[in-house]
Enzyme design. Structure first.
Site, PDB file in Angstrom:
ATOM      1  N   GLU A  51       0.893  -1.262   0.090  1.00 57.55           N
ATOM      2  CA  GLU A  51      -0.001  -0.032  -0.126  1.00 57.55           C
ATOM      3  C   GLU A  51       0.937   1.230  -0.124  1.00 57.55           C
ATOM      4  O   GLU A  51       0.395   2.191  -0.671  1.00 57.55           O
ATOM      5  CB  GLU A  51      -0.860   0.004   1.152  1.00 57.55           C
ATOM      6  CG  GLU A  51      -2.046  -0.961   1.470  1.00 57.55           C
ATOM      7  CD  GLU A  51      -1.815  -2.237   1.790  1.00 57.55           C
ATOM      8  OE1 GLU A  51      -2.653  -2.930   2.169  1.00 57.55           O
ATOM      9  OE2 GLU A  51      -0.612  -2.347   2.436  1.00 57.55           O
ATOM     10  N   PHE A 113     -11.609  -6.431  14.246  1.00 59.99           N
ATOM     11  CA  PHE A 113     -10.584  -7.103  13.422  1.00 59.99           C
ATOM     12  C   PHE A 113     -10.243  -6.121  12.367  1.00 59.99           C
ATOM     13  O   PHE A 113     -11.152  -5.485  11.778  1.00 59.99           O
ATOM     14  CB  PHE A 113     -11.266  -8.411  12.859  1.00 59.99           C
ATOM     15  CG  PHE A 113      -9.927  -8.992  11.958  1.00 59.99           C
ATOM     16  CD1 PHE A 113      -9.016  -9.334  12.395  1.00 59.99           C
ATOM     17  CD2 PHE A 113     -10.316  -8.979  10.584  1.00 59.99           C
ATOM     18  CE1 PHE A 113      -7.927  -9.846  11.513  1.00 59.99           C
ATOM     19  CE2 PHE A 113      -9.209  -9.497   9.702  1.00 59.99           C
ATOM     20  CZ  PHE A 113      -8.195  -9.918  10.173  1.00 59.99           C
ATOM     21  N   GLN A 114      -8.987  -5.523  12.350  1.00 60.83           N
ATOM     22  CA  GLN A 114      -8.404  -4.454  11.352  1.00 60.83           C
ATOM     23  C   GLN A 114      -9.211  -3.187  11.688  1.00 60.83           C
ATOM     24  O   GLN A 114      -9.052  -2.403  10.449  1.00 60.83           O
ATOM     25  CB  GLN A 114      -8.600  -5.231  10.160  1.00 60.83           C
ATOM     26  CG  GLN A 114      -7.654  -6.484   9.627  1.00 60.83           C
ATOM     27  CD  GLN A 114      -7.508  -6.975   8.178  1.00 60.83           C
ATOM     28  OE1 GLN A 114      -8.548  -6.386   7.530  1.00 60.83           O
ATOM     29  NE2 GLN A 114      -6.452  -7.355   7.791  1.00 60.83           N
ATOM     30  N   LYS A 163     -17.637  -0.156   6.138  1.00 60.30           N
ATOM     31  CA  LYS A 163     -17.859  -1.009   4.915  1.00 60.30           C
ATOM     32  C   LYS A 163     -19.561  -1.093   5.037  1.00 60.30           C
ATOM     33  O   LYS A 163     -19.903  -1.111   3.662  1.00 60.30           O
ATOM     34  CB  LYS A 163     -17.422  -2.572   5.433  1.00 60.30           C
ATOM     35  CG  LYS A 163     -17.748  -3.409   4.316  1.00 60.30           C
ATOM     36  CD  LYS A 163     -17.193  -4.907   4.753  1.00 60.30           C
ATOM     37  CE  LYS A 163     -17.554  -5.947   3.332  1.00 60.30           C
ATOM     38  NZ  LYS A 163     -16.892  -7.141   3.651  1.00 60.30           N
ATOM     39  N   MET A 471      24.695   8.369   2.130  1.00 57.45           N
ATOM     40  CA  MET A 471      24.805   9.830   2.800  1.00 57.45           C
ATOM     41  C   MET A 471      25.003   9.779   4.179  1.00 57.45           C
ATOM     42  O   MET A 471      25.611  10.904   4.884  1.00 57.45           O
ATOM     43  CB  MET A 471      23.149  10.299   2.383  1.00 57.45           C
ATOM     44  CG  MET A 471      23.157  11.750   2.954  1.00 57.45           C
ATOM     45  SD  MET A 471      24.118  13.062   1.856  1.00 57.45           S
ATOM     46  CE  MET A 471      23.004  13.315   0.648  1.00 57.45           C
TER      47      MET A 471
END
Length: 561
Positions: A51, A113-114, A163, A471
């Site tokens: 993602e 959940f999630q 949802k 760097m």
């Protein structure tokens, strides 16, 4: 017409002119992805391997097309994986709409959940965010998100949609997208006239332009002002494509890794005109001494940035394109032959230095980038990761076309570039797109080579391999008495076998005489391609100004003893 929430969302995206989205499916956005299946002839969805890369792709798409980037992710870890990408866009003022799913409204706040409070998490790194709990509010929320993302100083907006809202039915009525108009302050013309008075009295003007010029598509207006004033111009990292780098008025970057010419121009100018740039610590470094010898005009759309780091003698708060247009109307053309001759002398005297080579056939980054610049042509977009390679690109590549460069400036996000390259190529299919990386950044996002292979996206991934975090090692050499703690990253990976495993072209450049042939092969193959350029671990980025140091006193040489 009666539609469910997911269909309303997609209709609103189309309404706003967004026919390309990046993302990754999951449980909380299944309704949206079901709608995407039905809208596949209208909306192109690009799935990445992670993602974060989807968010960077939407960002790169926005930077190089001028449109609003759109990314979709599911709830919980899907949403939190967007955070770095959202913060990157926020720091660099990139218009982005992030759409996240969440658990159903009845399950919110129950540690389902999630479930995460993504609005709370992203509140400090977005211009605004929304959670839509009623499908009747969805269409107007999407419209408002696009307006906010593009109004004034641009930036990311997040829409969190439970949802059940994506599945709920509602009547939908299409609307024409609202025109984005920035309301300038009532006294802006008076502010512009004060700036013009300072400009008229100047004998050695110096223009410093940033990403604000690119954001408002004011490249032509900037070019007219530069020619009218016959003034040298420097660009920030974010403003690299704001002015033709091959023009004789261009003096390179200013700041920590800016050119000696730019620092001398600042030192000797009697007026610094700052356009759409915020005096970041990588540019001003020591704000107590920065530009104290000269008058400063600051033109900036965000009033919060005016005087925040450097106090100007005169400011104009407003839309930069409008301000430049007005200045071009009222400023009389000038000629500064002596001033420009002095600048030209500095440019000829102080070339950007490189670390001396150890072997005759050694590959040096400047030669690679200069050769790439010559071979790739003007119809090319360059993206970068973050590190030495990023600075070498800004120093040695000549950007001549607007929106031909995408790099993480404010946040400095390693792992940004390959995702941005994906978005840039999707948004500009007729252009060559090349991501320039160091091997440190490469290993943060090399899984996205699978995205190139899956979609057949012919991006060139050019990696400078030195087996160190270059760097950081450079800082350790200068400021930490050569205590190279955890910057040796030799992973023993055969890059050519890795390219083969991903099903893409592989090119290795290990000697100086392989640079041109290797780059030609990559540019002509027409496939996703991984180019590995093996360089010495102690090639440094110069010039360099120490943090908090005076920008007028750059380090031009680093001892390797």
């Amino acid at each position: 017409m009666l539609l469910n929430g997911s269909e309303i969302l997609l209709e609103c995206l189309l309404e706003q002119g967004s026919d390309t989205v990046f993302g990754y499916p999951g449980g909380a956005v299944l309704n949206i992805y079901d709608a995407l299946y039905k809208y596949s002839d209208k909306i192109n969805h690009v799935i990445t391997a992670h993602e974060q890369a989807a968010c960077h792709a939407a960002d790169g798409f926005a930077r190089t097309t001028g449109k609003t980037g759109v990314v979709i992710a599911t709830s919980g870890p899907g949403a939190t994986n967007l955070v770095t990408g959202i913060a990157t866009a926020n720091m660099d003022s990139i218009p982005l709409v992030a759409i996240t799913g969440n658990v159903g409204t009845a399950a919110l706040g129950l540690d389902s959940f999630q479930e995460v409070d993504i609005c709370g998490i992203t509140l400090p790194i977005t211009k605004h965010n929304f959670i839509v709990k009623n499908v009747a509010d969805l269409a107007d929320t999407v419209r408002e998100a696009f307006r906010i993302a593009n109004e004034g100083r641009k930036g990311p907006v997040l829409i969190d949609i439970p949802k059940d809202v994506t599945g709920a039915m509602c009547e939908f009525t299409a609307k024409k997208p609202a025109e984005t108009v920035y309301s300038n302050p009532a006294d802006i013309n008076e502010q512009i006239e004060k700036a013009a008075e300072l400009i008229r009295s100047s004998e050695r003007p110096f223009i410093y332009a940033g990403g604000g010029v690119v954001s408002c598509n004011a490249e032509d207006e900037l070019s007219k002002l530069v020619l009218a004033l016959d003034a040298p111009v420097s660009l920030s990292l974010m403003g690299q494509t704001a002015f033709n780098n091959k023009d004789s008025h261009f003096v390179g970057m200013l700041g920590m890794h800016g050119t000696k010419t730019a620092s001398l121009t600042l030192k000797e100018c009697d007026l610094m005109i700052v356009l759409g740039s915020r005096f970041s610590d990588r540019v001003a470094l020591n704000t107590k001494t920065f530009a104290k010898h000269t008058k400063v005009i600051h033109v900036e759309i965000d009033p919060a940035e005016i005087g925040k780091n450097v106090a100007p003698d005169c400011y104009v708060n407003g839309d930069l394109k409008y301000v430049l247009s007005k200045l071009n109307e009222i400023i009389e053309p000038a000629s500064n032959p002596d001033w420009m001759a002095q600048v030209a002398e500095w440019k000829n005297t102080y070339e950007v230095p490189m670390t001396p080579i150890e072997k005759e056939d050694e590959v040096l980054p400047d030669e690679v980038i200069k050769t790439l610049n010559r071979l790739a042509g003007e119809n090319t977009i360059i993206t970068t990761e973050v590190g030495q390679h990023q600075m070498w690109t800004a120093q040695y590549y000549d950007f001549t076309e607007p929106r031909s460069f995408a790099s993480s400036g404010g946040l400095g996000t390693m792992g940004y570039g390959l995702g941005a390259a994906i978005g840039s190529k999707v948004g500009n299919p007729d252009k060559t797109v090349i991501n320039i990386a160091g091997d440190g950044s490469f290993f943060m996002n090399c899984n996205e080579l699978s995205t190139l292979a899956k979609h057949g996206i012919p991006v060139i991934e050019l990696v400078f391999t030195n087996n160190v975090l270059g760097m950081v090692r450079q800082w350790q050499r200068i400021f930490y008495d050569k205590r190279f703690s955890q910057t040796d990253i030799d992973r023993g990976t055969d890059m050519m076998k890795l390219a083969e495993a991903f099903g893409i072209e592989g090119v290795r450049i290990e000697k100086k005489d392989e640079i041109e042939s290797g780059l030609k092969k990559a540019l002509e193959c027409g496939r996703p391609c991984l180019v590995e350029c093996v360089i010495h671990k102690d090639v440094n980025v110069l010039p360099m100004v120490a943090p908090g140091g005076d920008v007028l006193e750059p380090i031009m040489e680093i001892s390797l003893d």
